[in-house]
Motif scaffolding. Structure first.
Motif, PDB file in Angstrom:
ATOM      1  N   ILE A   1       0.806  -1.268  -0.083  1.00 23.79           N
ATOM      2  CA  ILE A   1       0.004   0.028   0.140  1.00 23.79           C
ATOM      3  C   ILE A   1       0.825   1.294   0.043  1.00 23.79           C
TER       4      ILE A   1
ATOM      5  N   TYR B   1      -8.077  -4.139   5.500  1.00 16.45           N
ATOM      6  CA  TYR B   1      -6.979  -4.457   4.485  1.00 16.45           C
ATOM      7  C   TYR B   1      -7.133  -6.038   3.969  1.00 16.45           C
TER       8      TYR B   1
ATOM      9  N   VAL C   1      -0.831  -7.499   0.202  1.00 21.10           N
ATOM     10  CA  VAL C   1      -1.979  -6.675   0.693  1.00 21.10           C
ATOM     11  C   VAL C   1      -2.725  -6.324  -0.442  1.00 21.10           C
TER      12      VAL C   1
ATOM     13  N   PHE D   1      -7.129  -1.557   0.708  1.00 18.44           N
ATOM     14  CA  PHE D   1      -6.655  -1.017   1.789  1.00 18.44           C
ATOM     15  C   PHE D   1      -7.648   0.077   2.059  1.00 18.44           C
TER      16      PHE D   1
END
Length: 337
Positions: free
Chosen positions: A137, A192, A176, A179
């Motif tokens: 992110i 997330y 990830v 988010f």
């Protein structure tokens, strides 16, 4: 943080029976496969949309983060490109694909900031899907101060979450993959996500971090992607999500404090006469219209790509010929009002 059952909050009061931005619309030149992910908001009567454009080949690798706006929901202007991915397909570039631009007004800095997902990308193998993997992110800030700086230009400042030793056991190859930060009475929280279709929560003292995962033992929700949060006027938090391959519908979860969330509540529009899409994808956040009415923009494909045999191991992008993800909207009514 065990999820609880919740009563539905909304009735569907209106389904717009055609996409409002689609293939051939002004501003879609050079956008090969359409739109997915992002966030919409309304400020002083103008609608603003931050979204990912699946601009070229390889599909889901060559992307742009774009900013659109509209006065009436029906006629949209593409203001510009915020950031563009490299499209690198060797696995060497952490910014080969960019997704999920989420704008946040940072009052203390008097400027807009943007979080988004950055992936590596390379050809799939028989064992694994590498189109979007090792996700992290990024945080960028508008170089134009004030509310009028929404359109940027944006400069990347930092990576605020990434896979590694701090990852929970339930996180997967994609790293990830979503988010969404939001403020609570107890400070900053964020949904997330990671593969496959799971989401947890993180917390931080400031938007810039440091972000700490707080869902190590198990994900908070399953069969959901890309939750985006709206805080209603009565203080209720609502997180709309993409139901992906398992549900193939979007829905929402409810929370009183932004930390403890309900089980998913699915919005089923399959039999609705206004349905124009073959596969719904990402809801883009609630927009309050007054008197308990909300607009929900969303992205959806004209056809269901889950019907393609071997979709996740396809060796060529030709299987996506004729597929395009457009933007539509529905209206929701808070049934408690």
């Amino acid at each position: 943080m065990k999820a609880k059952l919740a009563e539905p909050l909304f009735d569907v009061s209106y389904v717009h029976q055609a996409p409002i931005v689609t293939e051939g619309s002004p501003g879609t030149e050079g956008n090969m496969f359409g739109f997915e992910g992002g966030f919409a908001l309304k400020i002083s009567g103008t609608y603003h949309l931050f979204t990912t454009e699946m601009a070229g080949l390889p599909i889901w690798t060559k992307t742009r983060l774009a900013y659109w706006r509209s006065r009436d929901l029906l006629h949209w202007e593409r203001v510009g490109t915020l950031l563009e991915s490299s499209g690198d397909f060797t696995g060497s570039d952490t910014h080969a694909c960019l997704w999920s631009p989420m704008p946040i007004w940072e009052e203390t800095q008097n400027r807009w900031v943007l979080t988004y997902v950055c992936y590596r990308s390379k050809p799939n193998t028989k064992e694994a899907w590498y189109r979007n993997y090792d996700g992290r992110i990024a945080l960028a800030a508008s170089e134009t101060l004030g509310k009028d700086g929404m359109g940027g230009p944006y400069k990347e400042l930092d990576i605020i979450m990434k896979p590694g030793a701090e990852s929970a056991d339930w996180e997967g190859l994609m790293g990830v993959d979503s988010f969404f930060p939001y403020m609570t009475d107890d400070g900053w929280k964020a949904w997330y996500g990671s593969s496959i279709e799971v989401n947890g929560l993180a917390a931080a003292p400031a938007l810039s971090g440091p972000w700490e995962r707080i869902s190590y033992e198990a994900p908070v929700s399953r069969h959901t992607e890309n939750p985006v949060v709206t805080k209603l006027q009565d203080g209720t938090y609502v997180a709309f999500f993409d139901g992906c391959g398992h549900l193939q519908k979007f829905g929402y979860m409810v929370s009183e404090d932004g930390l403890n969330w309900s089980e998913p509540i699915v919005i089923d529009l399959d039999g609705h006469p206004g349905k124009w899409w073959g596969l719904s994808r990402t809801p883009l956040g609630l927009i309050e219209e007054g008197e308990g009415e909300y607009t929900l923009l969303f992205t959806a494909y004209n056809r269901n790509f889950y019907d393609i045999p071997g979709i996740w191991s396809a060796g060529t992008d030709d299987v996506f010929d004729g597929y395009y993800a457009s933007i539509g909207f529905i209206r929701l009514k808070d049934i408690r009002i």
